[in-house]
Motif scaffolding. Structure first.
Motif, PDB file in Angstrom:
ATOM      1  N   ALA A 382       0.836  -1.207   0.000  1.00 51.28           N
ATOM      2  CA  ALA A 382       0.000   0.000   0.000  1.00 51.28           C
ATOM      3  C   ALA A 382       0.868   1.253   0.000  1.00 51.28           C
ATOM      4  CB  ALA A 382      -0.927   0.000   1.201  1.00 51.28           C
ATOM      5  N   THR A 383       2.191   1.098  -0.106  1.00 51.29           N
ATOM      6  CA  THR A 383       3.072   2.255  -0.281  1.00 51.29           C
ATOM      7  C   THR A 383       3.480   2.302  -1.751  1.00 51.29           C
ATOM      8  OG1 THR A 383       5.097   1.048   0.126  1.00 51.29           O
ATOM      9  CG2 THR A 383       3.975   1.934   2.055  1.00 51.29           C
ATOM     10  N   GLY A 384       4.512   3.074  -2.048  1.00 56.64           N
ATOM     11  CA  GLY A 384       4.929   3.226  -3.441  1.00 56.64           C
ATOM     12  C   GLY A 384       5.651   2.013  -4.015  1.00 56.64           C
ATOM     13  N   VAL A 385       5.600   0.866  -3.302  1.00 53.46           N
ATOM     14  CA  VAL A 385       6.314  -0.317  -3.761  1.00 53.46           C
ATOM     15  C   VAL A 385       5.432  -1.122  -4.709  1.00 53.46           C
ATOM     16  CG1 VAL A 385       7.315  -2.498  -3.006  1.00 53.46           C
ATOM     17  CG2 VAL A 385       7.642  -0.436  -1.635  1.00 53.46           C
ATOM     18  N   ARG A 387       4.281  -4.473  -6.862  1.00 49.50           N
ATOM     19  CA  ARG A 387       4.276  -5.890  -6.515  1.00 49.50           C
ATOM     20  C   ARG A 387       5.559  -6.578  -6.975  1.00 49.50           C
ATOM     21  NH1 ARG A 387      -1.602  -8.546  -7.161  1.00 49.50           N
ATOM     22  NH2 ARG A 387      -2.797  -6.923  -6.128  1.00 49.50           N
ATOM     23  N   ASP A 530      -5.109 -11.633  -6.490  1.00 47.25           N
ATOM     24  CA  ASP A 530      -5.474 -10.899  -5.279  1.00 47.25           C
ATOM     25  C   ASP A 530      -4.447 -11.147  -4.182  1.00 47.25           C
ATOM     26  OD1 ASP A 530      -7.722 -10.001  -6.498  1.00 47.25           O
ATOM     27  OD2 ASP A 530      -9.096 -11.414  -5.537  1.00 47.25           O
ATOM     28  N   ILE A 531      -4.241 -10.142  -3.348  1.00 53.51           N
ATOM     29  CA  ILE A 531      -3.332 -10.280  -2.215  1.00 53.51           C
ATOM     30  C   ILE A 531      -4.148 -10.723  -1.006  1.00 53.51           C
ATOM     31  CG2 ILE A 531      -1.729  -9.065  -0.685  1.00 53.51           C
ATOM     32  CD1 ILE A 531      -0.697  -9.071  -3.471  1.00 53.51           C
TER      33      ILE A 531
ATOM     34  N   ARG B  48      -9.575  -2.787   0.200  1.00 63.53           N
ATOM     35  CA  ARG B  48      -8.498  -3.505  -0.490  1.00 63.53           C
ATOM     36  C   ARG B  48      -8.599  -3.341  -2.004  1.00 63.53           C
ATOM     37  NH1 ARG B  48      -8.557  -8.303   3.669  1.00 63.53           N
ATOM     38  NH2 ARG B  48      -6.809  -7.639   4.932  1.00 63.53           N
ATOM     39  N   LEU B  51      -7.162  -0.070  -2.831  1.00 63.18           N
ATOM     40  CA  LEU B  51      -5.701  -0.049  -2.758  1.00 63.18           C
ATOM     41  C   LEU B  51      -5.062  -0.892  -3.860  1.00 63.18           C
ATOM     42  CD1 LEU B  51      -5.325  -0.339   1.093  1.00 63.18           C
ATOM     43  CD2 LEU B  51      -4.642   1.597  -0.310  1.00 63.18           C
ATOM     44  N   GLY B  52      -5.886  -1.515  -4.687  1.00 71.50           N
ATOM     45  CA  GLY B  52      -5.315  -2.344  -5.750  1.00 71.50           C
ATOM     46  C   GLY B  52      -4.763  -3.658  -5.248  1.00 71.50           C
ATOM     47  N   LEU B  53      -5.110  -4.029  -4.025  1.00 70.82           N
ATOM     48  CA  LEU B  53      -4.643  -5.321  -3.502  1.00 70.82           C
ATOM     49  C   LEU B  53      -5.547  -6.429  -4.016  1.00 70.82           C
ATOM     50  CD1 LEU B  53      -3.956  -4.218   0.172  1.00 70.82           C
ATOM     51  CD2 LEU B  53      -2.245  -4.740  -1.553  1.00 70.82           C
ATOM     52  N   LEU B  54      -6.812  -6.088  -4.210  1.00 74.15           N
ATOM     53  CA  LEU B  54      -7.758  -7.017  -4.812  1.00 74.15           C
ATOM     54  C   LEU B  54      -8.236  -6.405  -6.114  1.00 74.15           C
ATOM     55  CD1 LEU B  54     -10.047  -7.892  -1.753  1.00 74.15           C
ATOM     56  CD2 LEU B  54      -7.991  -9.066  -2.513  1.00 74.15           C
ATOM     57  N   ARG B  55      -8.662  -7.278  -7.010  1.00 73.88           N
ATOM     58  CA  ARG B  55      -9.172  -6.800  -8.277  1.00 73.88           C
ATOM     59  C   ARG B  55     -10.686  -7.009  -8.282  1.00 73.88           C
ATOM     60  NH1 ARG B  55      -6.311  -8.761 -13.669  1.00 73.88           N
ATOM     61  NH2 ARG B  55      -6.619  -6.868 -14.853  1.00 73.88           N
ATOM     62  N   TRP B  69      -5.874  -0.392  -9.701  1.00 75.42           N
ATOM     63  CA  TRP B  69      -5.269  -1.684 -10.050  1.00 75.42           C
ATOM     64  C   TRP B  69      -4.045  -1.469 -10.927  1.00 75.42           C
ATOM     65  CZ3 TRP B  69      -5.347  -6.538  -8.438  1.00 75.42           C
ATOM     66  CH2 TRP B  69      -4.787  -7.515  -9.263  1.00 75.42           C
ATOM     67  N   ALA B  73       1.216   1.543  -7.473  1.00 77.20           N
ATOM     68  CA  ALA B  73       2.373   2.089  -6.771  1.00 77.20           C
ATOM     69  C   ALA B  73       2.421   3.614  -6.889  1.00 77.20           C
ATOM     70  CB  ALA B  73       3.646   1.463  -7.319  1.00 77.20           C
ATOM     71  N   HIS B  76      -0.160   5.115  -4.639  1.00 76.73           N
ATOM     72  CA  HIS B  76       0.116   4.873  -3.225  1.00 76.73           C
ATOM     73  C   HIS B  76       1.059   5.905  -2.618  1.00 76.73           C
ATOM     74  CE1 HIS B  76      -1.059   0.350  -3.610  1.00 76.73           C
ATOM     75  NE2 HIS B  76      -2.084   1.161  -3.639  1.00 76.73           N
ATOM     76  N   TYR B  81      -2.162   4.287   4.419  1.00 81.53           N
ATOM     77  CA  TYR B  81      -3.173   3.286   4.756  1.00 81.53           C
ATOM     78  C   TYR B  81      -2.861   2.694   6.118  1.00 81.53           C
ATOM     79  CZ  TYR B  81      -5.129  -1.510   4.519  1.00 81.53           C
ATOM     80  OH  TYR B  81      -5.747  -2.703   4.775  1.00 81.53           O
TER      81      TYR B  81
END
Lengths: 532, 304
Positions: A382-385, A387, A530-531, B48, B51-55, B69, B73, B76, B81
């Protein structure tokens, strides 16, 4: 009795959680022992060959320090199984101790035990349950192994001595796990301590076994693994020695319960110290964080690999001198050589190092999943990093870490074998090359974990299963006459045997290319899923 | 008015569970937006996806003008968060985690970092594994609040904090609001939302069922009236929008649709008002009104 209330429930919980893991381990041990027995029975059809092989082995300091001494050179059972006596007991001990830590300190650290402790749960229930589960596992391993050895055609009394020796060594280390779990606050640290105890126990017995004039033989008696050897399965079957590890277990249980009485839930004996209030300047990237997380274990592995390399290189120089007769030379060649006996030994040991280094690679890559399921990946992502950058951080440590480890082992063995053979300038580069050729197979196995992580994160521990399958194929594939395509599945079988063997570049390129493709596939699938 | 977050018709399922079932959400730039709902309503899933953690399976999502999505980055760097479950690395200190997260986001305000540590009374030298749940949450809060970002996404950020620290948190959010930051605050603590939020969205079973300012929402519900009159009440029962009427002599108790309040007051004052208590609906009542039928529907779900 109140201190034990709830033990039964916890035992059932532990068995429910480990209903896959424990049976797999039991099968692995039983197959290893029965496989070795079957192979040796086929190999030593006449007595003279058997005695010759045993003499050769006893005359080789390398084999004696690695596996131990053969007490009765005419005993088919002992010669068949001597490679698994001390080494197998070490692995049973590792399993027993890890099971105890897994069901005590890990549960406590995660806070799950606290949840249960608030219910009706005695103070010693968790430890008792863990010990029951661990002890039952090793006893089942011991008994089933004994039966399978009898089934392979070995002497009944000796087979039970062997199986019970494994079980008793396991019990001794279950006790070690019970104590280490009380000492530290984290399960990782407890497992680390256990590994150190196991390593020391193995080295102590190596010192005792290697004593040529008998003056330091007593050192073996300081080691739980040494006790196991002194049961002497198929060579006297001294069942009474089994009492020693049992007494040791009782003492350690008393110590562990005393520690439990003195400490709070969640606390260890070693108090955590405060750390820095600010992060170091360098801690500013996912890679820096990953290095920080892997650093401790990498350094420990690095030392172990350096020591192993030095040890292997040192004993390698003696191998040649002790093997005199032609048939003995033939025997050693059969054990896995193609050219000089020394080279054959070094090549075999380097292969073992490759297998060990893969374990580091798998473990490092699995960290990805544990970070994700512990919800520690989420705040980073959730930062500028991106995947890919996060994934790359752990993958780089796994790939470069295994590379560094295997080269350290190669360097160590090159230096020590070069020093004792008197040709350092030749041995060091040869051994470095021998270690480097292990890398493609190591990387391929590590990359399997990466692709599983991207594609099927829930199945990522399957990496260990594949690793186990490759090990079994390598050890027993030919003995069990598996079809060639199945034997070819193991990447380790394609690694050129160096030093001394023929070097062929084709398999190296293939293995590397497959490893690269799998890694890339892991990145591609991880970016799309998904994470959590 | 620009929007920091626009979500429309968002769907997300896990197997047969529909976590989000056509969610619509709009958060204006600069507002503190409350995201209310009980556990399992889909708040964290929605966050989530943001935040693009889930689609998302279907629907449109726009975050700070971008696609969360594809540009995760990049976006973010402009937001911070705080997850609902904060887990720290066991062997890193709180201070190290704050610095690390801040740097990965593109920098921390050093002064504010020190100030926040003091206000939250957090010891940054302790290792991750030794913090309590509340302290782990404080680590994440300090890291988020000390970052220079446009948008704060907070998922039940006070669930582990004691009342004293909740108060500190409220002050901090008010400060953020003064700085014109946008805040999406997911919560099930109604008083917190009532105290902090400009607008509220109530989510239920993966759908937003109500959204607006608190006064708008109140408008949709009933004011409770206790009145003591000079004479007997007259004609109240016939008025539209009067519920649960209870008359005892000259005393009147009733619930009135807020839109009909004026007519009811005229009718009451015709009889002469001696005393009057009028209570605006609490957020709690608003909230319960949307969940009443859930509670009723529960057995039916269980049978299925």
């Amino acid at each position: 009795m109140n201190d034990f209330v709830g033990t039964g429930t916890l035992v059932r919980l532990a068995l429910r959680r480990d209903r896959v893991l424990i049976p797999i381990w039991i099968v692995v041990f039983v197959i290893s022992a029965a496989g070795s027995a079957k192979a040796s029975i086929d190999l030593y059809s006449d007595k003279a060959a058997l005695v010759e092989a045993a003499r050769t082995s006893n005359a080789s300091p390398a084999l004696v320090s690695l596996y131990g001494r053969i007490f009765d050179e005419s005993s088919l059972g002992e010669v068949s199984l001597f490679k698994l006596t001390a080494f197998g007991a070490l692995l049973v001990g590792l399993l027993a101790a890890m099971l105890v830590v897994r069901h005590t300190r890990s549960e406590e650290e995660s806070g799950r035990l606290e949840l249960l402790s608030a219910g009706v749960l005695g103070r010693y229930a968790a430890l008792t349950a863990a010990l029951i589960v661990s002890a039952s596992t090793v006893i089942v391993i011991g008994l089933v192994t004994a039966l399978s050895l009898v089934g392979s055609g070995l002497d009944t009394k000796g087979s039970f001595a062997f199986g019970l020796m494994w079980a008793a060594t396991g019990l001794a280390f279950a006790g070690v796990g019970a104590v280490t779990a009380q000492v530290t606050e984290s399960a990782r640290a407890a497992n680390g301590l256990t590994a150190i105890v196991l390593g020391v126990a193995y080295v102590l017995r190596a010192i005792g076994d290697s004593s040529s004039d008998g003056s330091t033989q007593w050192v073996s008696w300081l080691s739980p693994i040494g006790w196991g050897q002194q049961v002497r399965p198929y060579a006297g079957d001294r069942f009474v020695v089994l009492l020693v590890p049992l007494v040791f277990l009782a003492v350690l249980i008393a110590a562990a319960t005393a520690l439990i009485r003195r400490r709070d839930l969640g606390a260890g004996l070693v108090r955590p110290r405060p750390g820095p209030p600010r992060a170091a300047k360098s801690l500013r990237s996912p890679l820096a964080l990953a290095w920080r997380l892997h650093r401790g274990s990498f350094i420990a592995w690095g030392f172990a690999f350096l020591l192993l390399g030095l040890l292997v290189g040192n004993i390698a120089s003696n191998v040649d001198g002790f093997v005199t007769s032609d048939s003995a030379k033939e025997m050693v060649q059969k054990l896995g050589g193609v050219e000089g006996i020394t080279d054959a030994f070094l090549a075999t040991e380097m292969g073992v190092m490759g297998l060990l280094a893969s374990a580091f690679g798998i473990q490092a890559a699995l960290r990805l999943r544990s970070e994700e399921s512990a919800l520690r990946a989420e705040p980073l992502l959730a930062t500028g990093v991106t995947r890919s950058r996060w994934l790359a951080s752990h993958v780089l440590i796994a790939l470069l870490g295994t590379g560094a480890l295997i080269l350290v082992a190669g360097l160590g063995s090159g230096i020590s074998s070069g020093a004792s053979l008197g040709n350092m300038g030749r041995q060091v580069p040869r051994m470095l090359a021998a270690s480097a050729v292990q890398l493609p197979a190591i990387w391929l196995v590590t990359a399997l974990v990466v692709v599983l992580f991207g594609f099927a994160p829930r199945l990522v521990t399957g990496g260990w299963v594949l690793y186990g399958v490759f090990l079994l194929i390598g050890q027993f594939g030919e003995i069990f006459n598996l079809p060639q395509w199945m034997i070819n599945l193991s990447p380790y079988g394609h690694t050129p045997r160096l030093p001394g063997g023929d070097f062929s570049v084709t398999p190296v390129i293939w293995l590397t290319a497959i490893a690269a493709a799998l890694t890339l596939a892991g990145f591609a699938t991880f970016r799309r899923r998904d994470i959590g | 008015m620009t929007s920091a977050i626009v979500v429309s018709g968002l769907h997300k399922s896990y197997g047969s569970t529909h976590a989000l079932d056509g969610l619509d959400l709009e958060v204006a730039t600069g507002e503190v937006h409350g995201f209310l709902g009980p556990n399992g309503a889909g708040k964290s899933t929605a966050i989530r996806v943001l935040l693009g953690l889930l689609r998302g399976d279907a629907g449109e999502v726009s975050l700070l003008g971008g696609d969360p999505w594809h540009d995760a980055a990049k976006l973010h760097r402009r937001l911070a968060y705080v997850p609902g479950d904060v887990n720290l690395w066991p062997n890193l200190t709180g201070g190290e985690v704050i610095d690390l997260l801040g740097r990965l986001r593109g920098g921390l305000d050093e002064k504010r970092r020190d100030d926040l540590l003091r206000r939250f009374d957090l010891d940054p030298t302790k290792k991750g594994r030794t913090y309590s749940k509340g302290n782990r949450q404080k680590v994440a809060l300090v890291a988020a609040l000390a970052s220079d970002v446009e948008l704060l996404i907070l998922d039940e950020p006070t669930s582990g904090l004691d009342p004293l620290m909740e108060e500190v948190f409220r002050q901090c959010i008010e400060d953020e609001s003064q700085r014109d930051r946008t805040v999406l605050l997911s919560s099930h603590i109604l008083s917190e939302v009532e105290a902090l939020c400009d607008r509220v969205s109530i989510i239920r079973r993966g759908k937003v069922v109500e959204t607006g300012t608190l006064s708008e929402l109140r408008h949709l519900t009933r004011t409770s009236i206790h009145a003591e009159l000079a004479g007997a009440p007259n004609g109240i029962a016939q008025l539209p929008g009067v519920h649960d009427l209870d008359v005892e002599g000259n005393r009147v108790r009733c619930e009135v649709d807020t839109a009909q309040l004026d007519a009811v007051m005229r009718q009451l004052s015709a009889s002469g008002i001696k005393s009057l208590v009028a209570q605006p609906p609490t957020l709690e009542e608003l909230f319960l009104r949307h969940y009443e039928d859930d509670v009723a529907a529960e057995p039916e779900v269980a049978v299925r």
